[in-house]
Enzyme design. Sequence first.
Site, PDB file in Angstrom:
ATOM      1  N   LYS A  53       0.835  -1.201   0.000  1.00 33.35           N
ATOM      2  CA  LYS A  53       0.000   0.000   0.000  1.00 33.35           C
ATOM      3  C   LYS A  53       0.875   1.259   0.000  1.00 33.35           C
ATOM      4  O   LYS A  53       0.612   2.224  -0.722  1.00 33.35           O
ATOM      5  CB  LYS A  53      -0.932  -0.012   1.226  1.00 33.35           C
ATOM      6  CG  LYS A  53      -2.014  -1.082   1.122  1.00 33.35           C
ATOM      7  CD  LYS A  53      -2.793  -1.305   2.416  1.00 33.35           C
ATOM      8  CE  LYS A  53      -3.781  -2.467   2.230  1.00 33.35           C
ATOM      9  NZ  LYS A  53      -4.586  -2.775   3.411  1.00 33.35           N
ATOM     10  N   GLN A  97      -4.747  -1.484   9.614  1.00 34.85           N
ATOM     11  CA  GLN A  97      -4.613  -2.809   9.000  1.00 34.85           C
ATOM     12  C   GLN A  97      -5.190  -3.870   9.933  1.00 34.85           C
ATOM     13  O   GLN A  97      -4.825  -3.954  11.102  1.00 34.85           O
ATOM     14  CB  GLN A  97      -3.122  -3.089   8.700  1.00 34.85           C
ATOM     15  CG  GLN A  97      -2.879  -4.383   7.967  1.00 34.85           C
ATOM     16  CD  GLN A  97      -3.460  -4.388   6.545  1.00 34.85           C
ATOM     17  OE1 GLN A  97      -3.393  -3.404   5.822  1.00 34.85           O
ATOM     18  NE2 GLN A  97      -4.065  -5.503   6.166  1.00 34.85           N
ATOM     19  N   ASP A 120     -11.138   2.838   4.018  1.00 34.68           N
ATOM     20  CA  ASP A 120     -11.529   1.447   3.743  1.00 34.68           C
ATOM     21  C   ASP A 120     -13.047   1.299   3.595  1.00 34.68           C
ATOM     22  O   ASP A 120     -13.529   0.245   3.177  1.00 34.68           O
ATOM     23  CB  ASP A 120     -11.075   0.540   4.906  1.00 34.68           C
ATOM     24  CG  ASP A 120      -9.736  -0.137   4.612  1.00 34.68           C
ATOM     25  OD1 ASP A 120      -9.410  -0.303   3.413  1.00 34.68           O
ATOM     26  OD2 ASP A 120      -9.037  -0.506   5.571  1.00 34.68           O
TER      27      ASP A 120
END
Length: 287
Positions: A53, A97, A120
Amino acid sequence: MSVVIDGKALAASFRADIAAQVTRLGERYGKTPCLSVIIVGDNPASRSYVRGKIKACREAGIESRLIEFPDTISEEELLSSIARLNADADVDAVLVQLPLPSQIDSNRVIDAISPEKDVDGFHPTNVAALFLGRPCMAPCTPKGIIAMIDSTGSVIDGARATVVGRSNIVGKPVAKLLQDRGATVTVAHSHTRNLAAVCRDADILVVATGHAGLVTADMVKNGAVVIDVGINRTAEGKLVGDVDFAGVSPKAGFISPVPGGVGPMTITMLLANTLECFKNRNEKQNK
Ligand code: NAD
């Protein structure tokens, strides 16, 4: 023989466009989009995803800030860190994460991220907005899947789609996005009777279960678009999807490989969402 959907090539073309927008908007607003990524602990898979990422951000001209915590961190400390990022005017997007260590309630952590920085799309406000058809931050993997289907030129409107898997991050939201585009969607899962028949009915088949080789050729309609979301490691250490690629390829119209399919598109949509957070925040400030 099916056409392989090259997720890497598709991702590269999207990323070039995102990089151009980053430059253009950067000039307009006099700043660069910034994504903050929090990682807790040393899970090798999580570390590898986060590295990917951050690299993708760098290549697109997006600033990224990595915040690392040991897996002994308390929930309160983690929540305080998120509160600081929410209040930081230089941070446009926040990603934690997953998975998190067992002493931390992931729901509390997701709920703590400001919905406008929730890159997200996991915050209940964004999930609710998605399901109500309101403007929202849609989750990255489902967005990437839709872009992959569109890249085949297949028409989603009116198609029969089956999604195997009903997780909050893939199955449920991708089913909603397909429905929004006019597909008639069936969501199958571990309690589904006669999975083969449900899959065989589909013009578009999205598989997200985490079971290597679950979908075999006899379960696929001739000419179907097959998107394999699964990431599984074989005993030999090879990465494979949930679809028996060799068996299904001769039958499908289009099929996505693992690796090199959904994975690169998920990261690409993270870049797109970061840019969207940046745009939304700056447009709001300039109103
Ligand atoms: P999950 O474990 O949260 O959910 C799995 C779903 O599959 C459940 O709804 C379950 O009912 C269903 N399922 C399990 N076994 C089944 C069976 N035998 N028949 C029918 N349905 C079955 O999974 P998730 O988070 O959605 O992830 C699924 C897979 O996708 C995993 O391999 C994960 O690593 C991968 N994934 C990949 C990406 C990417 O970017 N490439 C992103 C997210 C998840």
